[in-house]
Design an enzyme around this catalytic site. Structure first.
Site, PDB file in Angstrom:
ATOM      1  CD  GLU A  80      46.875  23.963  52.337  1.00 53.46           C
ATOM      2  OE1 GLU A  80      45.727  23.741  52.721  1.00 53.46           O
ATOM      3  OE2 GLU A  80      47.146  24.489  51.238  1.00 53.46           O
ATOM      4  CB  CYS A 112      47.597  26.989  48.270  1.00 49.47           C
ATOM      5  SG  CYS A 112      46.723  25.444  48.344  1.00 49.47           S
ATOM      6  CB  THR A 155      43.899  17.134  42.598  1.00 51.12           C
ATOM      7  OG1 THR A 155      43.056  17.134  43.763  1.00 51.12           O
ATOM      8  CG2 THR A 155      43.031  17.095  41.363  1.00 51.12           C
ATOM      9  CB  SER A 205      37.620  24.797  45.644  1.00 50.66           C
ATOM     10  OG  SER A 205      37.903  23.779  44.703  1.00 50.66           O
ATOM     11  CG  HIS A 244      47.601  27.605  43.596  1.00 49.21           C
ATOM     12  ND1 HIS A 244      48.499  26.727  44.157  1.00 49.21           N
ATOM     13  CD2 HIS A 244      46.365  27.170  43.979  1.00 49.21           C
ATOM     14  CE1 HIS A 244      47.835  25.815  44.845  1.00 49.21           C
ATOM     15  NE2 HIS A 244      46.539  26.057  44.754  1.00 49.21           N
ATOM     16  CE  LYS A 253      38.774  23.779  34.902  1.00 49.58           C
ATOM     17  NZ  LYS A 253      37.616  23.519  34.071  1.00 49.58           N
ATOM     18  CG  ASN A 301      47.622  20.914  45.040  1.00 48.65           C
ATOM     19  OD1 ASN A 301      48.469  21.808  44.974  1.00 48.65           O
ATOM     20  ND2 ASN A 301      46.411  21.121  45.522  1.00 48.65           N
ATOM     21  CB  SER A 334      41.245  27.271  50.008  1.00 45.28           C
ATOM     22  OG  SER A 334      41.258  26.673  48.738  1.00 45.28           O
TER      23      SER A 334
HETATM   24  N1  CAA Z   1      38.662  12.609  28.741  1.00 44.62           N
HETATM   25  C1  CAA Z   1      39.056  13.907  28.793  1.00 44.62           C
HETATM   26  N2  CAA Z   1      38.548  14.815  29.671  1.00 44.62           N
HETATM   27  C2  CAA Z   1      37.586  14.390  30.520  1.00 44.62           C
HETATM   28  C3  CAA Z   1      37.121  13.062  30.513  1.00 44.62           C
HETATM   29  C4  CAA Z   1      37.709  12.154  29.581  1.00 44.62           C
HETATM   30  N3  CAA Z   1      37.323  10.869  29.504  1.00 44.62           N
HETATM   31  N4  CAA Z   1      36.179  12.936  31.475  1.00 44.62           N
HETATM   32  C5  CAA Z   1      36.050  14.151  32.055  1.00 44.62           C
HETATM   33  N5  CAA Z   1      36.913  15.022  31.492  1.00 44.62           N
HETATM   34  C6  CAA Z   1      37.132  16.435  31.828  1.00 44.62           C
HETATM   35  C7  CAA Z   1      35.877  17.182  32.219  1.00 44.62           C
HETATM   36  O1  CAA Z   1      35.170  17.630  31.075  1.00 44.62           O
HETATM   37  C8  CAA Z   1      36.452  18.320  33.019  1.00 44.62           C
HETATM   38  O2  CAA Z   1      36.977  19.313  32.174  1.00 44.62           O
HETATM   39  P1  CAA Z   1      36.525  20.855  32.325  1.00 44.62           P
HETATM   40  O3  CAA Z   1      36.945  21.260  33.715  1.00 44.62           O
HETATM   41  O4  CAA Z   1      37.282  21.549  31.251  1.00 44.62           O
HETATM   42  O5  CAA Z   1      35.037  20.869  32.160  1.00 44.62           O
HETATM   43  C9  CAA Z   1      37.645  17.683  33.731  1.00 44.62           C
HETATM   44  O6  CAA Z   1      37.926  16.473  33.015  1.00 44.62           O
HETATM   45  C10 CAA Z   1      37.390  17.334  35.189  1.00 44.62           C
HETATM   46  O7  CAA Z   1      36.200  16.592  35.244  1.00 44.62           O
HETATM   47  P2  CAA Z   1      35.121  16.852  36.392  1.00 44.62           P
HETATM   48  O8  CAA Z   1      34.888  18.328  36.548  1.00 44.62           O
HETATM   49  O9  CAA Z   1      33.968  15.992  36.172  1.00 44.62           O
HETATM   50  O10 CAA Z   1      35.981  16.327  37.646  1.00 44.62           O
HETATM   51  P3  CAA Z   1      35.521  16.063  39.115  1.00 44.62           P
HETATM   52  O11 CAA Z   1      34.234  16.714  39.409  1.00 44.62           O
HETATM   53  O12 CAA Z   1      35.608  14.601  39.358  1.00 44.62           O
HETATM   54  O13 CAA Z   1      36.681  16.748  39.957  1.00 44.62           O
HETATM   55  C11 CAA Z   1      37.771  18.672  40.893  1.00 44.62           C
HETATM   56  C12 CAA Z   1      37.386  17.917  39.606  1.00 44.62           C
HETATM   57  C13 CAA Z   1      36.519  19.301  41.493  1.00 44.62           C
HETATM   58  C14 CAA Z   1      38.792  19.733  40.573  1.00 44.62           C
HETATM   59  C15 CAA Z   1      38.362  17.639  41.915  1.00 44.62           C
HETATM   60  O14 CAA Z   1      39.514  17.045  41.389  1.00 44.62           O
HETATM   61  C16 CAA Z   1      38.691  18.245  43.267  1.00 44.62           C
HETATM   62  O15 CAA Z   1      37.826  18.368  44.132  1.00 44.62           O
HETATM   63  N6  CAA Z   1      40.009  18.588  43.477  1.00 44.62           N
HETATM   64  C17 CAA Z   1      40.442  19.188  44.750  1.00 44.62           C
HETATM   65  C18 CAA Z   1      40.054  20.646  44.867  1.00 44.62           C
HETATM   66  C19 CAA Z   1      40.872  21.556  43.964  1.00 44.62           C
HETATM   67  O16 CAA Z   1      41.932  21.223  43.496  1.00 44.62           O
HETATM   68  N7  CAA Z   1      40.355  22.782  43.777  1.00 44.62           N
HETATM   69  C20 CAA Z   1      41.048  23.791  42.975  1.00 44.62           C
HETATM   70  C21 CAA Z   1      40.732  25.198  43.434  1.00 44.62           C
HETATM   71  S1  CAA Z   1      41.072  25.381  45.191  1.00 44.62           S
HETATM   72  C22 CAA Z   1      42.766  25.607  45.290  1.00 44.62           C
HETATM   73  O17 CAA Z   1      43.400  25.972  44.335  1.00 44.62           O
HETATM   74  C23 CAA Z   1      43.437  25.332  46.595  1.00 44.62           C
HETATM   75  C24 CAA Z   1      44.088  23.988  46.529  1.00 44.62           C
HETATM   76  O18 CAA Z   1      45.259  23.865  46.150  1.00 44.62           O
HETATM   77  C25 CAA Z   1      43.277  22.828  46.925  1.00 44.62           C
END
Ligand code: CAA
Length: 422
Positions: A80, A112, A155, A205, A244, A253, A301, A334
């Site tokens: 992609e 992906c 990521t 996502s 994945h 998860k 990733n 996605s």
């Molecule tokens: N110590 C330990 N853990 C901590 C922490 C700390 N100090 N601070 C936060 N955390 C934990 C949070 O509790 C959370 O854990 P849970 O998920 O178990 O609740 C984790 O760290 C992540 O924290 P946030 O949810 O606050 O993180 P974020 O909002 O900043 O971003 C994300 C997370 C949305 C995945 C972001 O990284 C993102 O947008 N990534 C790209 C999209 C992605 O990868 N999507 C996955 C599904 S889509 C797909 O699979 C296709 C693909 O390849 C893209």
């Protein structure tokens, strides 16, 4: 007919950014990256590497000295982050490897899911008889890139996994009789034609991924109804579960979502479950998911290649004890399309798995500073790069992007005397 993965070749860029460096620069607790997302480091792409060079280098490693190019009748690259809207990455690979002119060659895209789409197509090509005894080369190659400072930035990553797919495979025999599918239109992650970085609705996502898994596994389970071992939860059949992994904690998860609903469905029959499942789920993930994630934690990733890095890492470390055992796979793209499927590790697989060499490549990388990472991240649209920097001495290669002339991309192979330079 026994069909599956005969050989695996992996390739990653030769530079890496440790999670500590990124966390420090962005003022994020490092625990959020390492424990929260499972990210310990991410591959950084220097100017001399791109989706094509990653793919070609992985393919050279997959063929090794064992498979000759004349044996390949189909070459598909799933990506992609291709290098052209029209010209497929696969045709560059075709030239760089010297594949036969009779080899069907093309690129596929569905976020992906592209690598899995290519693998399933290749297996159908063999099963249909079109292969006439030849093998397929399936390559998943990607560069995951998000805007600096965005939630997606930790990521990122890059890499390619090449699979030789054949009859009587030496590594994993795939079960083609039963796969669970879920597809549906969602705007969770996409990249408009004029953009080099993805747009992602991050939290949404994650929900889309988990919902797709639930539906795909339910479709798989429906097809397994009436099986002999129905007293055992379906998800317990798999010695390891390879998901994945856009970030490693996503796989944890996914595992929790899958096993909890499956175990609960069986609780009425033979299974005794504690009220609080947390410990049980965690122990199960440590045994069946964590062994698939060590390479992803250090690479980041790789979109289409991510699940296959999970498989490569698993086989590199555990092929001997997994011979004869069943693996479950969940691939998510996605947009979205996803599939749950299974494959059995072949007796004797450890001989071939011993050649993967992923850990060695990971260890050989050069750590870059935040400034170097940002410089590479900000590099202009590759079209504009008439002569990018030449590979540094830490380059694993041998194939690198050497620039564009008259809008035509060119590649070169570094002289290394290594046996895989053809
Ligand atoms: N110590 C330990 N853990 C901590 C922490 C700390 N100090 N601070 C936060 N955390 C934990 C949070 O509790 C959370 O854990 P849970 O998920 O178990 O609740 C984790 O760290 C992540 O924290 P946030 O949810 O606050 O993180 P974020 O909002 O900043 O971003 C994300 C997370 C949305 C995945 C972001 O990284 C993102 O947008 N990534 C790209 C999209 C992605 O990868 N999507 C996955 C599904 S889509 C797909 O699979 C296709 C693909 O390849 C893209």
């Amino acid at each position: 007919m026994r069909i599956g993965i005969d050989r695996i070749g992996t390739y990653i860029p030769s530079e890496v950014l440790p999670a500590e460096v990124l966390a420090d620069a962005r003022e994020i607790p490092v625990g959020k990256l390492k424990q929260g997302l499972g990210v310990h480091a991410m591959a950084v792409v220097p100017p001399w590497e791109d989706t094509v060079s990653l793919a070609a280098n992985a393919a050279l490693r997959a063929l090794g000295d064992t498979v000759s190019v004349e044996e390949i009748g189909l070459c598909i690259v799933g990506t992609e982050s291709g290098v052209d809207h029209s010209k497929p990455a696969a045709i560059f690979v075709h030239e760089l490897l010297g594949l036969p002119s009779t080899c069907r060659t093309y690129e596929v895209k569905h976020a992906c899911f592209g690598g899995t789409a290519a693998l399933l197509t290749a297996m159908d090509w063999i099963a249909s008889g079109s292969a006439r005894g030849r093998k397929a080369l399936v390559i998943a190659s990607d560069i995951a890139k998000y805007p600096p400072g965005s939630a997606g930035e930790p990521t990122q990553g890059a890499g390619a996994v090449a699979l030789v797919v054949s009859e009587d495979p030496a590594l994993v025999e795939m079960d083609r009789s039963c796969t669970g599918v879920f597809a549906g239109q969602v705007h969770d992650f996409w990249r408009p034609l004029d953009q080099t970085q993805a747009i992602v609705d991050g939290k949404y996502s994650v929900d889309c991924y988990l919902e797709a898994l639930e539906h795909a596994f339910a479709d798989y389970a429906r097809q397994q109804e009436g099986r002999d071992d129905a007293d055992q939860p379906l998800s317990d059949r798999f010695a390891r579960l390879v998901f994945h992994a856009p970030f490693p904690r996503m796989a944890s998860k996914a595992h929790a979502r899958m096993v909890v609903s499956d175990w609960k469905a069986h609780a009425a029959r033979s299974l005794e479950l504690p009220d609080d499942l947390t410990d049980l789920v965690e122990r199960d993930a440590q045994a069946r998911v964590d062994p698939t994630l060590w390479a992803n934690q250090l690479i980041g990733n790789t979109y289409t290649a991510s699940m296959y890095f999970g498989l490569a890492g698993l086989l590199e470390r555990e092929a001997t004890e997994l011979e004869g055992k069943l693996l479950g796979f969940f691939s998510y793209g996605s947009g979205c399309c996803s599939e749950f499927f299974a494959g059995r590790v072949v007796a004797g697989a450890s001989r071939v798995a011993g050649e993967i060499g992923l850990g060695e490549m990971i260890d050989r990388r050069k750590e870059v500073s935040m400034a170097e990472y940002e410089r590479h991240h900000a590099k202009p649209d590759l079209r504009a790069m008439e002569s990018p920097e030449k590979p540094g001495s830490h380059f694993s290669g041998p194939i690198y992007f050497s620039g564009t002339t008259d809008e035509k991309r060119t590649y070169a192979a570094q002289e290394r005397g290594a046996s895989f330079v053809r």
